[in-house]
Every structure is written in C-alpha cells, then in structure tokens.
Design a protein around this motif. Structure first.
Motif, short mmCIF file in Angstrom:
data_model
loop_
_atom_site.label_atom_id
_atom_site.label_comp_id
_atom_site.label_asym_id
_atom_site.label_seq_id
_atom_site.Cartn_x
_atom_site.Cartn_y
_atom_site.Cartn_z
N ILE A 20 0.88 -1.03 -0.01
CA ILE A 20 -0.09 -0.08 0.11
C ILE A 20 0.91 1.21 0.13
CG2 ILE A 20 -1.54 1.31 1.37
CD1 ILE A 20 -2.79 -1.41 2.31
N ALA A 21 2.04 1.29 0.90
CA ALA A 21 2.94 2.47 0.74
C ALA A 21 3.53 2.51 -0.62
CB ALA A 21 3.89 2.10 1.89
N ARG A 22 4.00 1.47 -1.27
CA ARG A 22 4.53 1.69 -2.47
C ARG A 22 3.52 2.39 -3.53
NH1 ARG A 22 6.61 -3.33 -1.19
NH2 ARG A 22 5.27 -4.25 -2.46
N HIS A 23 2.34 1.78 -3.59
CA HIS A 23 1.22 2.30 -4.34
C HIS A 23 0.92 3.66 -4.05
CE1 HIS A 23 -2.39 2.29 -6.81
NE2 HIS A 23 -2.78 2.97 -5.82
N LEU A 24 0.97 4.07 -2.85
CA LEU A 24 0.62 5.69 -2.62
C LEU A 24 1.73 6.46 -2.93
CD1 LEU A 24 -1.23 5.29 0.72
CD2 LEU A 24 -2.35 5.50 -1.32
N ARG A 25 3.22 6.09 -2.86
CA ARG A 25 4.10 6.76 -3.26
C ARG A 25 4.37 6.55 -4.97
NH1 ARG A 25 6.77 3.80 0.62
NH2 ARG A 25 7.81 2.69 -0.63
N ARG A 26 3.39 6.01 -5.74
CA ARG A 26 3.65 6.00 -7.15
C ARG A 26 3.40 7.24 -7.87
NH1 ARG A 26 -0.19 2.48 -9.99
NH2 ARG A 26 -0.32 3.76 -11.71
N PRO A 27 4.14 7.84 -8.47
CA PRO A 27 3.85 9.15 -9.23
C PRO A 27 2.52 9.03 -9.99
CG PRO A 27 5.99 8.24 -10.22
CD PRO A 27 5.42 7.36 -9.19
N ARG A 28 1.67 9.93 -10.04
CA ARG A 28 0.30 9.63 -10.86
C ARG A 28 0.35 10.69 -11.96
NH1 ARG A 28 -0.41 5.96 -7.98
NH2 ARG A 28 -1.34 6.20 -6.08
N PRO A 29 -0.22 10.09 -13.10
CA PRO A 29 -0.19 10.74 -14.28
C PRO A 29 -0.57 12.35 -14.04
CG PRO A 29 -1.21 8.94 -14.72
CD PRO A 29 -1.15 8.98 -13.12
N VAL A 30 0.23 13.39 -14.51
CA VAL A 30 -0.16 14.73 -14.30
C VAL A 30 -0.07 15.56 -15.63
CG1 VAL A 30 0.37 14.99 -11.97
CG2 VAL A 30 2.12 15.50 -13.72
N GLY A 31 0.73 14.96 -16.44
CA GLY A 31 0.92 15.38 -17.74
C GLY A 31 -0.15 15.74 -18.72
N ARG A 32 0.11 16.04 -19.86
CA ARG A 32 -1.00 16.02 -21.07
C ARG A 32 -1.75 14.87 -21.27
NH1 ARG A 32 -0.65 19.79 -25.29
NH2 ARG A 32 -1.77 18.88 -27.13
N PRO A 33 -2.98 14.70 -21.27
CA PRO A 33 -3.71 13.34 -21.55
C PRO A 33 -3.75 12.90 -22.99
CG PRO A 33 -5.28 15.20 -21.30
CD PRO A 33 -3.86 15.62 -21.08
N THR A 34 -3.51 13.95 -23.87
CA THR A 34 -3.36 13.64 -25.46
C THR A 34 -2.22 13.95 -26.05
OG1 THR A 34 -4.63 15.55 -26.11
CG2 THR A 34 -6.02 13.45 -25.62
N CYS A 35 -1.79 13.28 -27.22
CA CYS A 35 -0.49 13.54 -28.01
C CYS A 35 -0.75 14.90 -28.53
CB CYS A 35 -0.31 12.43 -28.64
SG CYS A 35 1.29 12.72 -29.87
N ARG A 36 0.26 15.81 -28.58
CA ARG A 36 0.06 17.09 -29.24
C ARG A 36 0.35 16.89 -30.80
NH1 ARG A 36 5.17 18.57 -30.99
NH2 ARG A 36 6.83 17.74 -29.79
N VAL A 37 0.80 15.84 -31.10
CA VAL A 37 1.00 15.38 -32.77
C VAL A 37 -0.09 14.91 -33.12
CG1 VAL A 37 2.46 14.18 -34.37
CG2 VAL A 37 3.72 15.45 -32.37
N CYS A 38 -0.60 13.63 -32.65
CA CYS A 38 -1.72 12.79 -33.27
C CYS A 38 -2.91 13.10 -32.71
CB CYS A 38 -1.34 11.39 -33.57
SG CYS A 38 -1.08 10.53 -31.86
N GLY A 39 -2.96 13.52 -31.29
CA GLY A 39 -4.35 13.58 -30.61
C GLY A 39 -4.73 12.23 -29.99
N ASP A 40 -3.84 11.27 -30.13
CA ASP A 40 -4.18 10.03 -29.46
C ASP A 40 -4.06 10.16 -27.83
OD1 ASP A 40 -5.04 8.74 -31.79
OD2 ASP A 40 -3.36 7.43 -31.64
N VAL A 41 -4.74 9.25 -27.08
CA VAL A 41 -4.36 9.36 -25.71
C VAL A 41 -3.06 8.89 -25.24
CG1 VAL A 41 -5.48 8.20 -23.53
CG2 VAL A 41 -6.90 9.12 -25.09
N ILE A 42 -2.48 9.56 -24.67
CA ILE A 42 -1.05 8.99 -23.90
C ILE A 42 -1.49 8.16 -22.95
CG2 ILE A 42 1.16 9.83 -22.81
CD1 ILE A 42 0.68 12.69 -24.17
#
Length: 72
Positions: A20-42
């Motif tokens: 549980i501690a490892r899971h809570l320390r795992r970085p969460r996605p904060v960046g752009r949700p879609t590709c700036r080139v093709c528009g697909d989901v990252i």
C-alpha cells in the motif's frame, strides 16, 4: 510467545502495508492526456513515468528518427 501462525500473519500484514505504501508513493499521471502530434490518448503508464511527456510513444519515436536524420 508467538507461534508460527502469528509470525506468518504479522509478515503478511507487513507485506500488505508495504504494498500500500509503494502504491501511494507511485507518481500519478499529471501530464498532458493527449498527444500534441496525433491527438491520441497518452497511456497512463507513460504519463506516470514521464509526466512531462507531450507525445504518445509512436510520435516520440517518429520525432527521434527525424532528429537523428537531421543531425547525422
């Protein structure tokens, strides 16, 4: 005095707490949700590993190939 069952239960509880501690320390996605080139989901895994990623992996590879061609 603790018996084998108590020791095993304590180890299992500690392993669960560690997971549980490892899971809570795992970085969460904060960046752009879609590709700036093709528009697909990252994918979430890519955004978690590289929060600054602005492209999907396919577009990033394409940009790297283009850059390699320009430089040499």
């Amino acid at each position: 005095m603790a018996d084998d069952a108590d020791i095993a239960a304590d180890r299992a509880a500690q392993a669960a707490a560690d997971a549980i501690a490892r899971h809570l320390r795992r970085p969460r996605p904060v960046g752009r949700p879609t590709c700036r080139v093709c528009g697909d989901v990252i994918p979430e895994d890519r955004r978690a590993a590289l929060p600054w990623a602005r492209t999907c992996i396919d577009c990033a590879r394409g940009e790297e190939r283009e850059a390699a061609c320009r430089t040499g």
